[in-house]
Design a protein around this motif. Structure first.
Motif, PDB file in Angstrom:
ATOM      1  N   THR A  41     -26.170  15.028   7.412  1.00 44.34           N
ATOM      2  CA  THR A  41     -25.279  15.306   8.547  1.00 44.34           C
ATOM      3  C   THR A  41     -24.181  16.285   8.122  1.00 44.34           C
ATOM      4  OG1 THR A  41     -23.842  13.457   8.017  1.00 44.34           O
ATOM      5  CG2 THR A  41     -25.650  13.021   9.508  1.00 44.34           C
ATOM      6  N   TYR A  42     -23.699  16.070   6.921  1.00 46.46           N
ATOM      7  CA  TYR A  42     -22.661  16.975   6.397  1.00 46.46           C
ATOM      8  C   TYR A  42     -23.237  18.383   6.270  1.00 46.46           C
ATOM      9  CZ  TYR A  42     -19.442  19.027   3.013  1.00 46.46           C
ATOM     10  OH  TYR A  42     -18.571  19.854   2.368  1.00 46.46           O
ATOM     11  N   ALA A  43     -24.437  18.488   5.680  1.00 51.88           N
ATOM     12  CA  ALA A  43     -25.063  19.789   5.467  1.00 51.88           C
ATOM     13  C   ALA A  43     -25.294  20.474   6.802  1.00 51.88           C
ATOM     14  CB  ALA A  43     -26.396  19.617   4.737  1.00 51.88           C
ATOM     15  N   GLU A  44     -25.722  19.697   7.782  1.00 53.68           N
ATOM     16  CA  GLU A  44     -25.987  20.307   9.082  1.00 53.68           C
ATOM     17  C   GLU A  44     -24.724  20.959   9.631  1.00 53.68           C
ATOM     18  OE1 GLU A  44     -27.674  17.655  11.992  1.00 53.68           O
ATOM     19  OE2 GLU A  44     -28.333  19.414  13.128  1.00 53.68           O
ATOM     20  N   ARG A  45     -23.626  20.199   9.540  1.00 55.83           N
ATOM     21  CA  ARG A  45     -22.387  20.745  10.101  1.00 55.83           C
ATOM     22  C   ARG A  45     -21.916  21.959   9.314  1.00 55.83           C
ATOM     23  NH1 ARG A  45     -19.029  15.275  11.138  1.00 55.83           N
ATOM     24  NH2 ARG A  45     -17.467  16.673  11.990  1.00 55.83           N
ATOM     25  N   LYS A  46     -22.049  21.882   8.007  1.00 55.82           N
ATOM     26  CA  LYS A  46     -21.594  22.998   7.176  1.00 55.82           C
ATOM     27  C   LYS A  46     -22.462  24.245   7.399  1.00 55.82           C
ATOM     28  CE  LYS A  46     -18.008  22.303   4.459  1.00 55.82           C
ATOM     29  NZ  LYS A  46     -16.792  23.099   4.665  1.00 55.82           N
ATOM     30  N   ILE A  47     -23.787  24.037   7.446  1.00 51.63           N
ATOM     31  CA  ILE A  47     -24.673  25.202   7.579  1.00 51.63           C
ATOM     32  C   ILE A  47     -24.486  25.849   8.939  1.00 51.63           C
ATOM     33  CG2 ILE A  47     -27.088  25.908   7.743  1.00 51.63           C
ATOM     34  CD1 ILE A  47     -27.678  23.711   5.663  1.00 51.63           C
ATOM     35  N   MET A  90     -19.892  31.338  11.738  1.00 53.21           N
ATOM     36  CA  MET A  90     -18.639  31.875  11.191  1.00 53.21           C
ATOM     37  C   MET A  90     -17.470  30.927  11.445  1.00 53.21           C
ATOM     38  SD  MET A  90     -18.982  35.544  10.786  1.00 53.21           S
ATOM     39  CE  MET A  90     -20.194  36.734  11.223  1.00 53.21           C
ATOM     40  N   ARG A  91     -17.709  29.637  11.214  1.00 48.27           N
ATOM     41  CA  ARG A  91     -16.615  28.672  11.266  1.00 48.27           C
ATOM     42  C   ARG A  91     -16.506  28.070   9.881  1.00 48.27           C
ATOM     43  NH1 ARG A  91     -17.969  24.305  13.777  1.00 48.27           N
ATOM     44  NH2 ARG A  91     -20.139  24.750  14.313  1.00 48.27           N
ATOM     45  N   ILE A  92     -15.581  27.137   9.728  1.00 50.79           N
ATOM     46  CA  ILE A  92     -15.422  26.522   8.407  1.00 50.79           C
ATOM     47  C   ILE A  92     -16.165  25.207   8.326  1.00 50.79           C
ATOM     48  CG2 ILE A  92     -13.768  25.597   6.762  1.00 50.79           C
ATOM     49  CD1 ILE A  92     -11.761  27.599   7.929  1.00 50.79           C
ATOM     50  N   GLN A 118     -16.543  13.348   4.526  1.00 47.99           N
ATOM     51  CA  GLN A 118     -16.654  13.302   5.976  1.00 47.99           C
ATOM     52  C   GLN A 118     -17.696  12.297   6.473  1.00 47.99           C
ATOM     53  OE1 GLN A 118     -14.624  15.161   8.086  1.00 47.99           O
ATOM     54  NE2 GLN A 118     -15.532  13.906   9.712  1.00 47.99           N
ATOM     55  N   PRO A 119     -18.925  12.301   5.922  1.00 50.21           N
ATOM     56  CA  PRO A 119     -19.926  11.341   6.426  1.00 50.21           C
ATOM     57  C   PRO A 119     -19.435   9.909   6.361  1.00 50.21           C
ATOM     58  CG  PRO A 119     -20.943  12.850   4.881  1.00 50.21           C
ATOM     59  CD  PRO A 119     -19.485  13.164   4.880  1.00 50.21           C
ATOM     60  N   PHE A 134     -35.694  22.157   1.531  1.00 53.29           N
ATOM     61  CA  PHE A 134     -36.037  23.410   2.195  1.00 53.29           C
ATOM     62  C   PHE A 134     -36.422  23.163   3.651  1.00 53.29           C
ATOM     63  CE2 PHE A 134     -39.521  26.194   3.553  1.00 53.29           C
ATOM     64  CZ  PHE A 134     -38.828  27.387   3.618  1.00 53.29           C
ATOM     65  N   CYS A 135     -37.297  22.159   3.872  1.00 53.55           N
ATOM     66  CA  CYS A 135     -37.714  21.853   5.243  1.00 53.55           C
ATOM     67  C   CYS A 135     -36.513  21.494   6.095  1.00 53.55           C
ATOM     68  CB  CYS A 135     -38.692  20.697   5.253  1.00 53.55           C
ATOM     69  SG  CYS A 135     -40.255  21.118   4.530  1.00 53.55           S
ATOM     70  N   LEU A 136     -35.622  20.677   5.519  1.00 55.83           N
ATOM     71  CA  LEU A 136     -34.467  20.258   6.301  1.00 55.83           C
ATOM     72  C   LEU A 136     -33.591  21.451   6.639  1.00 55.83           C
ATOM     73  CD1 LEU A 136     -33.607  16.977   4.443  1.00 55.83           C
ATOM     74  CD2 LEU A 136     -34.457  17.219   6.765  1.00 55.83           C
ATOM     75  N   PHE A 137     -33.509  22.386   5.694  1.00 55.64           N
ATOM     76  CA  PHE A 137     -32.728  23.587   5.978  1.00 55.64           C
ATOM     77  C   PHE A 137     -33.322  24.328   7.178  1.00 55.64           C
ATOM     78  CE2 PHE A 137     -32.142  28.160   5.480  1.00 55.64           C
ATOM     79  CZ  PHE A 137     -30.772  28.222   5.594  1.00 55.64           C
TER      80      PHE A 137
END
Lengths: 479, 205, 343
Positions: free
Chosen positions: C34-40, C46-48, C60-61, C292-295
């Motif tokens: 969930t963290y990665a999703e929000r960050k990516i 172009m947000r933080i 955060q999670p 990779f798949c999740l990305f």
């Protein structure tokens, strides 16, 4: 790699299966008037299948690991089925045009239904029997409800489906009991296991269940409740189809299974069948009297006819089997002919189904009246028409097998039944005319003419026609 | 071995509980859920028999597909159970009578059960020794050879069922605009757009 | 006593340990997914993204989880309580159950089932129940509509998933997942990795897209389309039950990625069995493939607009189903013609 089974005996079935799928494609991709083209092609496919089935007809051949058998009997039964289906299909052609039906699936489903019937007739194992039966039943459920916009058709479809599923369940349950006893489902294996075995409750209950399932499929009393509703609700050409092809298939299979694997238990199944047979004959004769819709009348008439045909089966002899085959052959022509008459009952571009609509047509449409008269006399069993010989052969077989009471009841009920057949003739000739019928379509008149004529001239040409039936009956009993 | 026996009793007991609940639940959706539960236990019993392929197919086909559609329909229909139960008391005596007769028949059948002498041999004949072949492979070996006829016939039955359900339900409605992706893709800017150079002060046309 | 310990207690304890060894990394993975999703996504837009709780927002999670746990559980009026609470549990436990047969390294698997592929397929086809039950039990129109959409969608795409699985397993000649991975070790033409995504490239793509639909992910997130249905079948859920759904959905994504990795990306296998590659342990390879798949899952979400319902059905039934069927026939024909059918 295992060897491919011998496919030659099943050419007709394989051809029909492929033809059914090909017709589906034709229907999808043909832009204008698809049902006409598909129906024509389906009739052609029946003809080819008939030729293939004749060409493979001969000595008994078993293939597909004993699941499938052909011999003279199955060959003859398949010819009857294909003939009945082909005639019904000829009737469907003008009907579809007049009613503006454009759904080409009707002939396609009929092709698959016929395939199922042929598979049933050739079944040599309870397993292949069941899949054949299910194929034809499923196709018939759909056909019964084909006029889906019509409330009666929907009712017919649902009733037939629910009761049919119950009957299939009974059949399957009976089969499982039989399998539980013998450990095999193949007819040959069953015959071995049942020969000389002391009768036991399990097998007998199993066979009774199987008989119940079949009695439903041939619409014998007390499993007939669906028949009038389905006959009335289904489109008329489909009713014509319903009244011949599935009955012939189921009766032939009935005969094959009872005098084949279950022959040793004849004492047991004879009692059950006698009750069913007597009830069918009487109820078919009595209940038809009150009917006013000609399709419902034909439903009760067919119940009665199944009863007569069953007499031949109960006799359990070669002569009885031959009588039953004759009966089915004659019944086919009488019934299809009558439905051709029903399909020519059109007033102002609308199909009518009431018996009163026939009133006085001897003046307005003498040809139709004459054809129907011949058919009705034949149905009533009045000599020298074909129907008389049909009844004569089964009754004679019953008498020779020592079943005199059964033959007497048969004669009595055919006297009762004669009342309503003759009533139709009386209405046509002696009642006042109501309305003119429209000019019947070409192919309807053709079917009507052929059937009426063959009923009349039957007395002159039984020999060549009946040789096939004799060979068929002989094939059944040679084993 | 004890574990297997325990598992058998567990699965069969749960299957019976599930089956009873299918009948006795007042809410049809709950009935379907119990039915699914029963299927699972049946699958468990198959696993215990060593028929893992059949078990998985049971779950995939019945639970994963058939029961989903069933649940779908039951949820959509919103069946009023009191309406269904209305004729219950009226038909109860007949139902009980028929059920009672059948039960009596079955009891006589199974009390006096005998098997033909050759039954055991015949029954065991098609099954290969489980130790040298997996049951997926064993099934495949007889399904596609000895029983190819029935297998193909089953395929045709399914085809007819498919045609039938389409015939009885499909309606082509008039006035529905469908997306034609080919047309959309074939559309070019030049078909709809025209770039015109407008001289200043003149306007279009 | 010792006998009892060796024969009965220890095996049970050992299985529990094995299960925990799978579950704990997966749950941590879910949290950081969930963290990665929000960050990516924020990087793509172009947000933080989350950066307040902990270093770079890494906690955060856990903050989210705590927030959910402390909220009130609400049972809507007229809801069916048992089914209502059963639904998220089913979703969550199914996502966990699938890991029982997934091998992460040679021999590293809880149960090396003979019919592993079928088991995976069975479990993934059950996912629809959580959604449908939730939608029905909530006694809410939004939830019910979402559930209906979801049921139709998942059942539709399952069909082509099934065909693709059959294609893969006739190539490998086994239903066992470990053997399936091993079957991909033989290099293709001696140079390319033997992973099945190369010979079955079209099916790999179709499979991946079907997996997106099966997990209700973008661009097929109609069941929970927030702009039309609030949150679809999850509308009425809050607190812990919502958290379970959330965990289940993300665990499902990881599970499906694992399935893609095993069927098409060679599981734990390195691309080549040569020195620089095979120094990295199999588990790391497997995890990298899942990552990779999740990305790609997240990438797709950030890129594509949502499909309309009829488009979704068309894609499933009129494009993917015929395609996968044709490919299956082609594969079978190829294998038989060139006598390459695995024994």
């Amino acid at each position: 790699m295992t060897a491919i089974p011998n496919l030659t005996p099943a050419y007709a079935e394989m051809f029909l299966a492929i033809a059914g799928m090909a017709l589906l494609m034709v229907g999808v991709f043909r832009k204008s008037d698809p049902i006409r083209g598909v129906t024509m092609l389906a009739i052609l496919a029946f003809a080819v299948a008939a030729v293939l089935s004749i060409s493979t007809n001969g000595a008994e051949t078993v293939t597909f690991n004993g699941l499938f058998v052909v011999n003279a009997f199955t060959g003859f039964a398949k010819l009857l089925i294909l003939l009945g289906a082909g005639l019904a299909m000829l009737l469907a052609l003008p009907w579809a045009r007049n009613e503006g039906v454009s759904r080409y699936e009707l002939p396609v489903i009929m092709v698959f239904a016929v395939l199922g019937m042929m598979m049933m007739v050739s079944a040599n194992n309870l397993l292949s029997l069941y899949v054949g039966l299910e194929l034809q039943s499923l196709a018939l459920y759909v056909l019964a409800a084909f006029n889906r916009g019509n409330l009666k058709a929907t009712e017919a479809g649902v009733k037939y489906f629910v009761l049919g599923a119950l009957a299939s369940g009974l059949l399957l349950y009976g089969s499982s009991l039989v399998y539980g006893f013998s450990g095999t489902t193949s007819f040959a294996g069953l015959a071995d296991a049942l020969t000389g075995a002391e009768s036991n409750a399990g097998v007998i209950v199993g066979i009774v269940f199987v008989i119940c399932g079949f009695a439903f499929k041939v619409s014998a009393v007390p499993f007939h409740m669906w028949t009038p509703d389905v006959y009335e609700g289904a489109p008329t050409p489909v009713t014509a189809f319903f009244s011949v092809a599935p009955k012939i298939a189921s009766l032939c299979l009935f005969l094959r299974i009872l005098v084949g694997p279950f022959e040793d238990l004849m004492d047991q199944w004879r009692q059950v069948l006698t009750v069913i047979c007597v009830a069918s004959m009487l109820w078919g004769a009595v209940a038809a009297i009150a009917q006013n819709n000609i399709k419902r009348l034909m439903a009760y008439s067919s119940i009665g006819h199944v009863g007569y045909a069953l007499i031949g089966l109960i006799a359990g002899t070669q002569e009885g089997a031959r009588g039953m085959i004759y009966y089915m052959l004659i019944y086919l022509f009488m019934n299809v002919g009558t439905f051709a008459v029903i399909l020519s009952m059109r007033v102002k571009d609308r199909y009518v189904e009431s018996i009163d609509d026939l009133s006085g047509i001897s003046k307005t449409n003498p040809a139709i009246a004459l054809a129907l008269t011949a058919l009705m006399f034949s149905m009533a069993g009045i000599p020298p028409l074909a129907g008389f010989f049909g009844k004569y052969f089964v009754f004679a077989a019953a008498v020779n097998a020592g079943l005199i009471p059964l033959a007497v009841i048969g004669v009595l009920s055919s006297v009762i039944g004669a009342y309503y057949y003759l009533r139709l003739i009386k209405i046509m000739y002696f009642d006042g005319s109501v309305e003119n019928f429209d000019r019947p379509d070409y192919s309807t008149s053709l079917v009507m003419g052929v059937c009426a004529l063959s009923v009349v001239v039957f007395i002159f040409l039984p020999e060549p026609l009946l040789a096939g039936a004799d060979a068929a009956a002989a094939a059944l009993f040679q084993g | 071995m004890i574990a297997a026996t325990l598992a058998f009793y567990l699965f069969s007991a749960l299957a019976i509980v599930g089956a009873l609940n299918v009948i006795f639940q007042r809410n049809p959706v709950h009935s379907v859920l119990w039915l699914i539960f029963t299927f699972f236990n049946a699958a468990g019993l198959f696993v215990l028999l060593g028929a893992e392929f059949v078990a998985m197919i049971l779950v995939i086909v019945y639970v994963g597909a058939v029961a989903v559609l069933f649940l779908f329909v039951v949820m959509m229909l919103d069946i009023n159970i009191t309406m269904v139960r209305e004729g219950f008391l009226k038909y109860l005596p007949v139902g009980l009578l028929v059920g009672g007769i059948l039960l009596a028949e079955l009891i006589t059948v199974f009390a006096g059960w005998v098997m033909s002498d050759s039954a055991d041999v015949l029954r065991a004949a098609p099954a290969p020794d489980p130790s040298d072949i997996g049951n997926t492979e064993a099934l495949g070996l007889i399904l596609y050879t000895d029983y190819i006829y029935v297998f193909q016939a089953a395929g045709i039955i399914l085809l007819v069922a498919m045609i039938g359900s389409i015939v009885l339900t499909h309606r082509t409605r008039a006035g529905v605009r469908k997306q034609v992706i080919g047309e959309q893709n074939a559309r070019r800017p030049s078909d709809t757009l025209e770039v015109v150079k407008v001289e200043s002060g003149k306007g279009l046309q | 006593m010792a006998e009892l310990w060796i024969n009965y207690i220890w095996p049970v304890v050992w299985i529990v340990i094995q299960i925990l060894m799978f579950l704990v990394p997966i749950l941590i993975g879910v949290a950081y997914l969930t963290y990665a999703e929000r960050k990516i996504i924020s990087a793509m837009q172009m947000r933080i993204g989350p950066n307040v709780v902990g270093w770079f927002g890494l906690l955060q999670p856990f903050a989210d989880a705590l927030k959910l746990l402390t909220k009130e559980t609400v049972l809507p009026t007229g809801a069916s309580p048992v089914v209502f609470f059963l639904a998220p549990m089913i979703t969550f436990s199914l996502a966990m159950l699938a890991w029982a047969v997934i091998p992460v390294n040679p021999g590293w698997v809880i149960s090396d089932l003979n019919v592993g592929v079928l088991y995976l397929f069975a479990i993934s086809s059950l996912g629809v129940y959580g959604v449908v039950m939730a939608g029905w039990a909530s006694n809410s129109r939004y939830a019910f509509l979402g559930a209906m959409r979801s049921a139709a969608q998942m059942v539709s795409y399952e069909v082509s998933i099934g065909f693709i699985m059959i294609t893969v397993l006739i190539t490998a000649g086994t239903l066992n997942l470990s053997a399936l991975v091993e079957a991909q070790s033989e290099p293709l033409f001696g140079v390319l990795p033997g992973w099945y995504f190369i010979p079955h490239l079209p099916m790999f793509i179709v499979f991946f897209i079907s997996v997106l639909a099966e997990t209700n992910r973008h661009p097929f997130d109609l069941p929970e389309a927030e702009s039309e249905l609030v949150a679809g079948f999850m509308t009425e859920y809050s607190s812990m039950s919502f958290a379970l759904f959330f965990l289940g959905e993300y665990a499902n994504m990881i599970m499906m990625s694992g399935m893609v990795s095993i069927l098409f990306l060679g599981g734990w296998l390195p691309p080549y069995d040569a020195t620089p590659w095979n120094l990295i342990p199999g588990v790391i390879w497997f995890a990298a493939k899942i990552a990779f798949c999740l990305f790609v899952f997240i990438w797709v979400r950030a890129t594509f607009p949502r499909y309309r319902y009829d488009q979704l059905m068309r894609l499933g039934w009129k494009v993917f189903l015929p395609l996968s069927l044709i490919w299956l026939a082609l594969t079978a024909g190829f294998l038989v013609y060139f006598d390459k059918v695995p024994a």
